[in-house]
Design an enzyme around this catalytic site. Structure first.
Site, PDB file in Angstrom:
ATOM      1  N   SER A  27      -8.325 -40.840   1.189  1.00  0.00           N
ATOM      2  CA  SER A  27      -6.965 -40.789   1.726  1.00  0.00           C
ATOM      3  C   SER A  27      -6.983 -40.237   3.140  1.00  0.00           C
ATOM      4  CB  SER A  27      -6.138 -39.872   0.827  1.00  0.00           C
ATOM      5  OG  SER A  27      -4.976 -39.455   1.479  1.00  0.00           O
ATOM      6  N   LYS A  30     -10.267 -34.672  -2.377  1.00  0.00           N
ATOM      7  CA  LYS A  30     -10.721 -35.940  -1.771  1.00  0.00           C
ATOM      8  C   LYS A  30     -11.821 -35.654  -0.746  1.00  0.00           C
ATOM      9  CE  LYS A  30      -8.026 -39.114  -3.641  1.00  0.00           C
ATOM     10  NZ  LYS A  30      -8.545 -40.148  -4.496  1.00  0.00           N
ATOM     11  N   TYR A  36      -5.237 -31.145  -3.693  1.00  0.00           N
ATOM     12  CA  TYR A  36      -5.419 -32.590  -3.833  1.00  0.00           C
ATOM     13  C   TYR A  36      -6.238 -33.126  -2.661  1.00  0.00           C
ATOM     14  CZ  TYR A  36      -4.363 -37.401  -2.684  1.00  0.00           C
ATOM     15  OH  TYR A  36      -4.490 -38.710  -2.285  1.00  0.00           O
TER      16      TYR A  36
HETATM   17  O1  GDU Z   1      11.880 -37.484  -0.819  1.00  0.00           O
HETATM   18  C1  GDU Z   1      11.258 -37.561   0.243  1.00  0.00           C
HETATM   19  C2  GDU Z   1       9.893 -37.870   0.276  1.00  0.00           C
HETATM   20  C3  GDU Z   1       9.253 -37.922   1.500  1.00  0.00           C
HETATM   21  N1  GDU Z   1       9.953 -37.688   2.638  1.00  0.00           N
HETATM   22  C4  GDU Z   1       9.269 -37.776   3.933  1.00  0.00           C
HETATM   23  O2  GDU Z   1       8.679 -39.034   4.030  1.00  0.00           O
HETATM   24  C5  GDU Z   1       7.444 -38.967   4.741  1.00  0.00           C
HETATM   25  C6  GDU Z   1       6.381 -39.602   3.885  1.00  0.00           C
HETATM   26  O3  GDU Z   1       6.179 -38.805   2.754  1.00  0.00           O
HETATM   27  P1  GDU Z   1       5.293 -39.269   1.516  1.00  0.00           P
HETATM   28  O4  GDU Z   1       5.320 -38.154   0.530  1.00  0.00           O
HETATM   29  O5  GDU Z   1       5.713 -40.597   1.047  1.00  0.00           O
HETATM   30  O6  GDU Z   1       3.854 -39.466   2.148  1.00  0.00           O
HETATM   31  P2  GDU Z   1       2.913 -38.450   2.906  1.00  0.00           P
HETATM   32  O7  GDU Z   1       2.502 -39.110   4.166  1.00  0.00           O
HETATM   33  O8  GDU Z   1       3.503 -37.125   3.032  1.00  0.00           O
HETATM   34  O9  GDU Z   1       1.716 -38.327   1.908  1.00  0.00           O
HETATM   35  C7  GDU Z   1       1.006 -39.460   1.446  1.00  0.00           C
HETATM   36  O10 GDU Z   1       0.038 -39.885   2.365  1.00  0.00           O
HETATM   37  C8  GDU Z   1      -0.920 -38.912   2.696  1.00  0.00           C
HETATM   38  C9  GDU Z   1      -1.869 -39.536   3.665  1.00  0.00           C
HETATM   39  O11 GDU Z   1      -1.231 -39.875   4.832  1.00  0.00           O
HETATM   40  C10 GDU Z   1      -1.627 -38.436   1.453  1.00  0.00           C
HETATM   41  O12 GDU Z   1      -2.456 -39.449   0.935  1.00  0.00           O
HETATM   42  C11 GDU Z   1      -0.642 -38.007   0.405  1.00  0.00           C
HETATM   43  O13 GDU Z   1      -1.316 -37.733  -0.781  1.00  0.00           O
HETATM   44  C12 GDU Z   1       0.347 -39.076   0.147  1.00  0.00           C
HETATM   45  O14 GDU Z   1       1.334 -38.622  -0.774  1.00  0.00           O
HETATM   46  C13 GDU Z   1       7.185 -37.490   4.978  1.00  0.00           C
HETATM   47  O15 GDU Z   1       7.518 -37.171   6.281  1.00  0.00           O
HETATM   48  C14 GDU Z   1       8.133 -36.781   4.042  1.00  0.00           C
HETATM   49  O16 GDU Z   1       8.621 -35.559   4.569  1.00  0.00           O
HETATM   50  C15 GDU Z   1      11.284 -37.391   2.622  1.00  0.00           C
HETATM   51  O17 GDU Z   1      11.895 -37.175   3.659  1.00  0.00           O
HETATM   52  N2  GDU Z   1      11.903 -37.338   1.420  1.00  0.00           N
END
Ligand code: GDU
Length: 648
Positions: A430, A459, A455
């Site tokens: 990831s 990885k 997590y």
């Molecule tokens: O209910 C929500 C969920 C997410 N977000 C925002 O949306 C963006 C994307 O969030 P995600 O949780 O969808 O994805 P992340 O990029 O934070 O994380 C994902 O991608 C990462 C790698 O970039 C890791 O692999 C991680 O485990 C995986 O969940 C973030 O800025 C988060 O703050 C919101 O505003 N509201």
């Protein structure tokens, strides 16, 4: 579809059979004439259903279709379209066809029954204004235009070899902005019609005659590939009008429109990029209606690599999509999954999509004896290792569980692989291993390891373990894939991401708001240094693109590649609000959201440089934001409760 091996032999046999049939037919002057004018080389349809007549082509400067595919914009000619049945019955028929080509690729040829041509050319409300395509991406699009009524733009939704579309006068209104026949049809006003794309005079609408009974139409039609009887149902059949027949798959609900022709089917052919032997006569039906047991098995047999890949976590979101792509690429698959965050229902649905049974086992990687059994039972060539826990928040609460499951599960797997002489591995890592980006876009040589949660650390640790085993034993071939943010789902809408409980990730959450399972989205933070203040400029990648990246990675293993690391992303960043807007557009639903505090651990922006994967794997992501959202919405709207959704 290139004809190879047995298929080429049977084609030749078929050609001969047909020519013989022509020769021994009624010997009318008509059939003699046709014989004399036949091009030497029959081409086009798998089933040899189209014969081009030389004079027809030459009269418009097309001396040979294959040579002229890339160069001619337009052409007239005539051809014979026949089924074997008709040939046996000595009933050669001749048709006129018109061809419209664009400079870019994909020619379009339309075959219209001579005696019907006048009628149809007069009565059709549509004509083909332009057909284009993006050769690299395999996307085709066009404009169906009518000067008075405006025009409709369509884009082919899948990457099949082709499709055809027949609509009646009413259809465009009814199906406005819906998919028909694997195409997206959305209305455009006449003003939007590019004046350089002058509408062609040729109609897409074909049959005015009463239609035969549905069953006859489906099963007696030798030009169509076999359909799954239990999966095809006629929804509407307007009699005695310019007819369109709505077909809908009862299993997956995928809507489509088929041709309402009485006698002869596909009236419209696309030539695919290569232009050679790539008729689409048999590719005209939506995937879900075709009896894949027949087609895909044949295909799989032809393409079989003879290699079996063990997919750990193959019942999960990325795993299930990858299984489809791997099977399509000719690999045999064995799935293991402990079903903690997945369901065997997804494997069953994948089986329906690929038309093939997939050996699948409920096995936990921590259960080493069970794992050993799998390696004894199947001759595994390579492993794609998806299995693991992945919720960031949960990992902070239950770090030991994460290390045991992810790291412990992986070491078990590696030991069993080694003991069984299997040294080929693709590992699902990831972008999380990069931690807070020190520069953007992220290249594979960006420093890793500064992860903020167990997590992410698990990885990173696994990556380190893989580096170590690779250094210790040169037999190992390992491709580590660092994913960015996978979203979307398979085109059928039958499989997709099905988070347990409240989704942690943005897109599943948005989709659940749209479907009414959640009241509103909390947007975490609005004071970031990003264009709209929201965090999460992220690199969203369509899960099917990601899955195809795994096929490329498995092929890389064949090069005895040692250890390689690749980013799988698009290189394009979108903010949270960009995603909200895109999803609203795709779903037609308003997404309620509230701006709330930042989520601990979030970085403002994170997106990839995918150049290395393009260079060394020959892989790039092809699908854009709209498609990601449309596909996600199809899955979510058809399965509001995920795999637990009970179908009526
Ligand atoms: O209910 C929500 C969920 C997410 N977000 C925002 O949306 C963006 C994307 O969030 P995600 O949780 O969808 O994805 P992340 O990029 O934070 O994380 C994902 O991608 C990462 C790698 O970039 C890791 O692999 C991680 O485990 C995986 O969940 C973030 O800025 C988060 O703050 C919101 O505003 N509201």
């Amino acid at each position: 579809m290139c004809l190879q091996g047995d298929e080429a032999d049977s084609k030749e046999k078929y050609d001969k059979e047909k020519l013989l049939a022509l020769e021994t037919s009624t010997s009318t002057s008509e059939s003699k004439l046709i014989q004399n004018r036949l091009l030497q080389k029959l081409w086009w349809s798998d089933e040899n259903l189209a014969y081009l007549l030389e004079d027809g082509l030459q009269s418009k400067g097309l001396s040979h279709p294959e040579e002229n595919i890339q160069s001619h914009d337009e052409g007239w000619g005539s051809c014979i379209v026949q089924s074997l049945e008709e040939i046996k019955m000595h009933k050669p028929k001749e048709f006129n066809f018109s061809g419209i080509r664009t400079e870019r690729s994909h020619g379009m040829w339309m075959v219209i029954k001579e005696e019907q041509q006048e009628t149809h050319m007069r009565t059709s409300p549509f004509s083909v204004a332009e057909v284009g395509g993006d050769e690299e991406r395999g996307v085709r699009s066009g404009l169906l235009g009518d000067e008075k009524k405006g025009c409709f733009k369509w884009t082919e939704m899948d990457e099949s070899d082709g499709c055809f579309m027949v609509c009646n006068k009413e259809t465009p209104k009814e199906t406005d902005s819906k998919q028909i026949f694997g195409c997206e049809l959305s209305s455009m006003s006449a003003d939007n019609l590019d004046s350089t794309q002058s509408p062609s005079p040729f109609s897409l609408l074909l049959s005015t005659s009463p239609l035969p009974k549905s069953q006859e139409f489906i099963y007696d039609n030798p030009l169509l590939p076999p359909l799954l009887p239990e999966r095809a149902a006629f929804l509407s059949w307007p009699p005695n009008v310019l007819s369109s027949v709505q077909l809908c798959c009862q299993t997956c609900g995928f809507p489509s429109v088929s041709c309402g022709l009485t006698e002869l089917p596909p009236c419209l052919y696309f030539l695919s990029d290569s232009g050679k032997n790539t008729a689409c006569g048999s590719a005209c039906l939506p995937e879900c209606l075709v009896d894949h047991k027949y087609e895909k098995r044949q295909q799989a047999f032809k393409m079989s690599s003879g290699k079996t890949i063990l997919v750990t976590g193959g019942a999960g979101y990325i795993g299930s999509h990858s299984v489809i792509e791997l099977i399509d690429a000719g690999y045999d698959i064995v799935v293991i999954d402990n079903l903690v965050n997945a369901s065997m229902e997804s494997v069953r649905r994948v089986e329906k999509i690929v038309g093939k049974q997939i050996p699948s086992y409920n096995v936990d990687l921590l259960n080493k004896p069970a794992l050993e059994e799998i390696f004894k039972k199947h001759k595994i060539s390579a492993v794609i290792h998806f299995a693991g826990l992945k919720a960031v928040g949960e990992s902070c609460e239950l770090p030991l569980l994460y290390y045991k499951t992810n790291v412990g599960g992986t070491t078990n797997l590696l030991e069993v692989m080694e003991a069984n002489g299997v040294f080929n591995l693709v590992f699902s890592s990831s972008a999380t291993v990069y931690g807070t980006p020190q520069f953007l876009p992220l290249t594979e040589d960006h420093p890793v390891g500064s992860c903020t949660n167990p997590y992410g650390k698990s990885k990173y640790m696994i990556e380190q373990i893989l580096q170590d085993i690779s250094s210790s034993n040169k037999k190992w071939n390992i491709v580590i894939l660092r994913y960015f943010n996978p979203v979307g789902s398979h085109k059928s809408g039958t499989i997709g991401e099905d988070p347990q409980g409240i989704p942690n990730n943005l897109m599943p959450y948005i989709a659940q708001v749209a479907v009414g399972r959640r009241e509103f989205l909390s947007v975490y933070g609005s004071d970031y240094d990003t264009p709209d203040g929201t965090a999460g400029v992220r690199d969203y990648i369509h899960v099917v693109d990601l899955a195809q990246g795994h096929v490329a990675a498995v092929r890389k293993l064949d090069e005895q590649c040692g250890l390689k690391i690749y980013n799988l992303g698009t290189g394009q960043g979108y903010s949270v609000l960009d995603m909200v807007k895109a999803f609203e557009k795709a779903s037609g639903k308003k997404i309620a959201y509230k701006l709330v505090d930042r989520r601990p651990g979030d970085v403002a922006s994170c997106f990839s440089d995918p150049a290395l994967a393009a260079k060394e794997l020959g892989w790039t992501a092809k699908k854009g934001l709209d498609e990601m959202c449309e596909d996600l919405w199809r899955w979510q709207s058809q399965n509001p409760q995920g795999f637990k959704t009970v179908k009526n």
